[in-house]
Design a protein around this motif. Sequence first.
Motif: not given
Length: 120
Positions: A110-120
């Motif tokens: 959806h427009i406005g969704d955040r896409i992110a990549i994390y390292r735990k």
Amino acid sequence: MQCIYQTRVMNSGKMVAVLLVERMIILFKDNAPEELADYCILHNENQLSDIIQEQDVLVIGDTEYKIRYVGEEVQRNLENLGHITLRFDGSTEGLGGSIYLEDKAVPQIHIGDRIAIYRK
């Protein structure tokens, strides 16, 4: 968790649904070539702070996906163009410009969704 990458969805091309059926999403910064824009999720941010690695976690909206394989062109393409392909099939090898994610349902974007990549 350390945030490696983040962006926000600004637009969705009219042909994106066709690729969702194929279990893939193409990300491109909002300067995508016109002939590709219809197939892409377009974003305007491109905050990349480290090298993306297998076992990092991609988050779209509220859904997490473990990264299984990172193609050799992903880092350069993301830095320079904001462009990669996300593939949701669990593969541990594949094409150079793609990130392969665990085999889970492909999210609706959806427009406005955040896409992110994390390292735990």
